[in-house]
Design a protein around this motif. Structure first.
Motif: not given
Length: 517
Positions: A421-449
């Motif tokens: 139900g989620l695109s990690c790459l899309e969320v990374e794009d949004l967060l990097e756009d909204r937080l200019p000070e971020v050099v890189e964003c990575v979203v990791l998926g793990a069951p149970g949380g």
């Protein structure tokens, strides 16, 4: 040009178009030295060096049809050694010197090379013979042992014989060893950086720069295209940190680099005196690039119409799609997951259900399959794994995405990294756009949380800014803030997501099956 000419490529270019000057950020590892002559070369000098290297390899015992593994620090002399081996009729296997010892040992056991050329201490019984660059290894040959032995005549091979071996990035484990032949390399749709197009392609007055992982197949193909076009200058960086010094001296007009390099250059590109101000063409072909990176680099150029070319493909298939972005396009919100369309008549794509492998209609997400004559014929030592990723002529890319009705590809995630139900790459794009000070964003998926965000920053995270950035996003875990060097990466700068997940959570559980990695 056919790839089997790579053994004599520099001879041919030197005889017809010798004017290109090549600038390095440091001397070649195979010809260390000091002074301007060590970092500036002509094409005839490169041709001479390939011939000399062929003589070294032959003197070290390498013969036609045998494999030679090259494992060293990143530099463009990977390409020169590969051309030298091809000239002998041997098969070069180019392996990044950044791989850990245990991974290197596995790859060398699969390869069983007749010769290993390296600048590090090799595993025991890594090859029948070892040619040590630096430092000398007990029992190994050195360059002094093999110099001055004469240059064998070029040898040709059948189009379906192995030509070169490269390894995949290895984001999820031990890399695969990808075999390519003359035929599969010759069929690669080389739309990026080579075509004779008004904007997209090297010109005679260009200063063409590259900051790549030179053990990668893309850099090998880049060599075949760019030197044939004979630009005025070629600038080759062995590390991204050299950009300010070298590009200030030799400002590029076309630039290809690893996505990780572009990300690291954002502060440099934002300066008024940035060294990218004369670039008319940016090329990225190794991994996903987030919108702020593209936007920053295009605005760094002082050209009227700079363009960014994004390519998507794999080591096994070569380029599959490409997309061109302009400054005007990135000034408004744009979908960085849109990777463009396949080369007409060269590549076909389709999407299937990951569970049933049945085709799904346009607009519905699924597993992306590719059909191309450039598909590699196998993996060294893992042919069963290669067969598991094929369905007849179709290749399972392992990427999840959508095909639009117009034939464009929208990438969602690697299947192994996917979160339902989620695109990690899309969320990374949004967060990097909204937080200019971020050099890189990575979203990791793990069951149970909830998904785990990792933010690469040069300083602390502003908590109110973080809360505003995620207010309309699906629930995320508390962010982890790391420095760039704290993130495990491949030789091409890709994040080793599973390793990072294990480091942060202590568990290796994931949502994806990893079936097509």
């Amino acid at each position: 040009m056919k790839p089997h000419d790579l053994g004599t490529l520099f001879d041919e270019v030197a005889s017809r178009r010798p004017h290109t000057t090549v600038h390095l950020d440091r001397p070649f590892d195979i010809v260390p030295g000091d002074g301007p002559g060590a970092v500036e070369h002509t094409v005839p000098e490169l041709a001479w060096l390939v011939r000399e290297a062929a003589g070294w390899l032959h003197a070290a015992g390498l013969r036609r049809g045998e494999r030679v593994a090259v494992v060293k620090r990143n530099h463009y002399d990977y390409a020169l050694l590969a051309c030298a081996a091809i000239r002998l009729g041997a098969v070069p296997a180019l392996i990044s010197g950044r791989l850990p010892d245990d991974v290197l040992e596995v790859l060398l056991k699969r390869l069983e090379p007749a010769l290993l050329v390296t600048d590090r201490r090799p595993p025991a019984d890594a090859a029948r013979r070892v040619l040590s660059l630096d430092p000398a290894v007990e029992g190994a040959l050195t360059l002094d042992d093999v110099r001055g032995q004469g240059v064998p005549a070029p040898r040709r091979r059948h189009d379906d014989e192995p030509l070169v071996i490269h390894h995949t990035s290895g984001t999820t484990g031990v890399p695969k060893l990808v075999v390519h032949t003359t035929r599969t390399l010759a069929h690669r749709p080389s739309r990026v950086g080579v075509a004779r197009w008004p904007v997209i392609g090297a010109r005679r007055d260009d200063v063409v720069a590259n900051a790549a992982s030179y053990a990668h197949v893309r850099a090998f193909r880049w060599t075949a295209g760019v030197f044939r076009r004979a630009p005025r200058e070629v600038v080759l960086l062995s590390e991204a940190g050299s950009a300010e010094r070298v590009f200030t001296q030799h400002p590029p007009t076309t630039l290809e680099a690893l996505p990780a390099a572009y990300a690291r250059w954002r502060p440099l590109a934002a300066r008024p005196d940035n060294p990218f101000r004369d670039v008319r063409l940016f090329v990225s072909a190794y991994d996903a690039v987030h919108p702020p990176v593209v936007r920053t680099m295009l605005h760094a150029s002082r050209r009227r119409w700079p363009v960014w070319v994004q390519g998507w493909g794999q080591s096994e298939t070569g380029p599959l799609t490409s997309r061109v972005l302009t400054r005007r396009a990135v000034n408004r919100p744009f979908d960085a997951r849109d990777l463009g369309r396949p080369a007409p008549g060269r590549t076909r794509l389709r999407v299937v259900d990951p569970a049933t492998l049945e085709p799904v209609p346009h607009g519905r997400a699924g597993l992306l399959l590719a059909r191309t004559a450039a598909r590699c014929p196998g993996y060294v030592g893992e042919q069963d794994r290669w067969l598991a990723k094929t369905s007849g002529a179709w290749w399972h890319t392992g990427d999840l995405g959508v095909l639009t009705r117009g034939g464009a590809v929208r990438l969602l995630d690697r299947e192994v990294d996917a979160v339902p139900g989620l695109s990690c790459l899309e969320v990374e794009d949004l967060l990097e756009d909204r937080l200019p000070e971020v050099v890189e964003c990575v979203v990791l998926g793990a069951p149970g949380g909830p998904p785990v965000p990792v933010l690469v920053l040069d300083g602390p995270l502003d908590p109110p800014a973080w809360r505003r950035a995620v207010a309309d996003l699906p629930p995320l875990a508390a962010p982890h803030v790391l420095a760039w060097d704290e993130v495990p990466r491949t030789a091409t700068g890709k994040v080793r997501r599973l390793d990072l997940l294990i480091r942060l959570t202590g568990a290796a559980d994931i949502h994806g099956s990893g079936r097509w990695t």
